[in-house]
Design a protein around this motif. Structure first.
Motif, mmCIF file in Angstrom:
data_model
loop_
_atom_site.group_PDB
_atom_site.id
_atom_site.type_symbol
_atom_site.label_atom_id
_atom_site.label_comp_id
_atom_site.label_asym_id
_atom_site.label_seq_id
_atom_site.Cartn_x
_atom_site.Cartn_y
_atom_site.Cartn_z
ATOM 1 N N GLY A 81 42.980 -9.566 8.310
ATOM 2 C CA GLY A 81 41.650 -9.571 7.919
ATOM 3 C C GLY A 81 40.522 -9.516 8.991
ATOM 4 O O GLY A 81 39.303 -9.566 8.673
ATOM 5 N N ASP A 82 40.969 -8.736 10.112
ATOM 6 C CA ASP A 82 40.117 -8.562 11.261
ATOM 7 C C ASP A 82 39.391 -6.947 11.049
ATOM 8 O O ASP A 82 40.288 -5.990 10.470
ATOM 9 C CB ASP A 82 40.614 -8.890 12.425
ATOM 10 N N ASP A 83 38.593 -6.590 11.821
ATOM 11 C CA ASP A 83 38.201 -5.094 11.979
ATOM 12 C C ASP A 83 39.489 -4.576 12.675
ATOM 13 O O ASP A 83 39.750 -4.879 13.881
ATOM 14 C CB ASP A 83 37.000 -4.944 12.820
ATOM 15 N N GLU A 88 41.081 -0.608 23.592
ATOM 16 C CA GLU A 88 42.366 -1.085 24.249
ATOM 17 C C GLU A 88 42.620 -0.099 25.610
ATOM 18 O O GLU A 88 42.020 0.776 25.751
ATOM 19 C CB GLU A 88 43.494 -1.093 23.531
ATOM 20 N N ALA A 89 43.066 -0.839 26.423
ATOM 21 C CA ALA A 89 43.801 -0.134 27.639
ATOM 22 C C ALA A 89 44.877 0.611 27.204
ATOM 23 O O ALA A 89 45.669 0.273 26.222
ATOM 24 C CB ALA A 89 44.002 -1.044 28.912
ATOM 25 N N ILE A 175 33.366 -7.648 25.814
ATOM 26 C CA ILE A 175 34.316 -8.655 25.598
ATOM 27 C C ILE A 175 33.598 -9.910 25.168
ATOM 28 O O ILE A 175 33.810 -10.725 24.393
ATOM 29 C CB ILE A 175 34.827 -9.282 27.198
ATOM 30 N N GLU A 176 32.319 -10.024 25.588
ATOM 31 C CA GLU A 176 31.439 -11.163 25.321
ATOM 32 C C GLU A 176 31.071 -11.081 23.736
ATOM 33 O O GLU A 176 30.799 -12.094 23.462
ATOM 34 C CB GLU A 176 30.361 -11.150 26.311
ATOM 35 N N ASP A 177 30.584 -9.843 23.585
ATOM 36 C CA ASP A 177 30.101 -9.790 22.223
ATOM 37 C C ASP A 177 31.296 -9.862 20.749
ATOM 38 O O ASP A 177 30.831 -9.443 20.074
ATOM 39 C CB ASP A 177 28.902 -8.924 21.907
ATOM 40 N N GLY A 178 32.416 -9.746 21.538
ATOM 41 C CA GLY A 178 33.511 -9.654 20.416
ATOM 42 C C GLY A 178 34.005 -8.351 20.133
ATOM 43 O O GLY A 178 34.968 -8.279 19.267
ATOM 44 N N ILE A 180 35.508 -6.037 22.156
ATOM 45 C CA ILE A 180 36.911 -5.908 22.763
ATOM 46 C C ILE A 180 37.870 -7.345 22.521
ATOM 47 O O ILE A 180 37.281 -8.380 22.655
ATOM 48 C CB ILE A 180 36.992 -5.728 24.250
ATOM 49 N N ARG A 181 38.716 -7.204 21.657
ATOM 50 C CA ARG A 181 39.543 -8.284 21.176
ATOM 51 C C ARG A 181 41.289 -8.264 21.241
ATOM 52 O O ARG A 181 42.014 -8.953 20.847
ATOM 53 C CB ARG A 181 39.244 -8.351 19.653
ATOM 54 N N ASP A 182 41.380 -7.376 22.715
ATOM 55 C CA ASP A 182 42.725 -7.203 22.887
ATOM 56 C C ASP A 182 43.170 -7.900 24.342
ATOM 57 O O ASP A 182 42.190 -7.578 25.123
ATOM 58 C CB ASP A 182 43.100 -5.711 23.067
ATOM 59 N N ALA A 183 44.147 -8.654 24.273
ATOM 60 C CA ALA A 183 44.184 -9.478 25.358
ATOM 61 C C ALA A 183 44.502 -8.793 26.822
ATOM 62 O O ALA A 183 44.119 -8.936 27.706
ATOM 63 C CB ALA A 183 45.435 -10.522 25.360
#
Ligand SMILES: Nc1nc2c(ncn2[C@@H]2O[C@H](COP(=O)(O)OP(=O)(O)O[C@H]3O[C@H](CO)[C@@H](O)[C@H](O)[C@@H]3O)[C@@H](O)[C@H]2O)c(=O)[nH]1
Ligand SMILES: [Mg+2]
Length: 200
Positions: A81-83, A88-89, A175-178, A180-183
């Motif tokens: 359910g996410d964008d 990513e790297a 990263i801070e604003d969400g 980038i969401r890949d660990a």
């Protein structure tokens, strides 16, 4: 019991393994018998998803203080359910290749980048509760003239990767604003900020 941890922790043995799926990757469930420190013996079914190991890389340009990332569609994020477009790297499954050889090929395929000397950083489990994969992390330097391609990825495998040549500072903000969401990407960017291109 067959196996015991080095510090006298849980002893365990495998009683049975069943194959649940062998389509793209192998999903198995195994019956484990474990003995806890207090002597209690338990039987537990545990599933593991096995796609093999992988490798990933952060190319960084110390002159412009840039990093090279890619944006691509990820079905599991959509299913969650996410964008589904994740920044990513570059990364790829080893498919039995050595990690360094694989990451050279991925940098070429996904970023159009011929690597000089990739530097091995560390190997991490990304999701040790359910996925067998160990991911090998690398960094490498690049320059403005090396990053010319706008799109990468193997068309025949359904990949279309938008290449992003951006300041490290901007990536850290993402990263801070969400965005980038890949660990693996967060780990590499924070490593770059700490060790590869620290602020003076
Ligand atoms: N047929 C089929 N193909 C698949 C399936 N899932 C993925 N693929 C295809 O398999 C290829 C795998 O591409 P790679 O570049 O080798 O791997 P990756 O998906 O980028 O995986 C890397 O990143 C992951 C996420 O961060 C990492 O988990 C993994 O270790 C690896 O480094 C892609 O073309 C993808 O479309 C599937 O279920 N079926
Ligand atoms: Mg990939």
């Amino acid at each position: 019991m067959a196996m015991t941890g080095p510090r006298g922790d849980t002893a365990w043995e495998v009683l049975e393994t069943r194959l649940l799926s062998d389509n793209w990757a192998r999903l198995t469930t195994s019956l484990l018998r474990v003995r806890l420190r207090d002597g209690t013996v338990q039987e537990q079914w545990r599933e593991a998803y096995d796609r093999g190991d992988g490798a990933c890389i952060l190319p960084f340009d110390p002159v412009r203080r840039h990093v090279l990332l890619g944006r691509q569609f990820r079905w599991p994020a959509a299913q969650n359910g996410d964008d589904p477009f994740l920044v990513e790297a570059a990364a790829g499954l080893l498919d039995d290749a050595a990690p360094e050889a694989r990451i050279r090929a991925e940098a070429q395929e996904e970023l159009g980048l011929t690597l000089d000397v990739p530097r091995f950083l560390f190997s991490l489990y990304m999701s040790p509760g359910s996925v067998t994969e160990r991911l090998h992390f690398f960094s490498a330097t690049y320059g403005a003239t090396d990053a010319q391609a706008r799109f990468g990825g193997l068309r025949e495998e359904g990949e279309e990767i938008e290449i992003m040549d951006i300041p490290l500072k901007e990536a850290l903000t993402m990263i801070e604003d969400g965005t980038i969401r890949d660990a693996k990407t967060v780990i590499l960017l924070q490593y770059a900020a700490l060790h590869l291109m620290p602020e003076d």
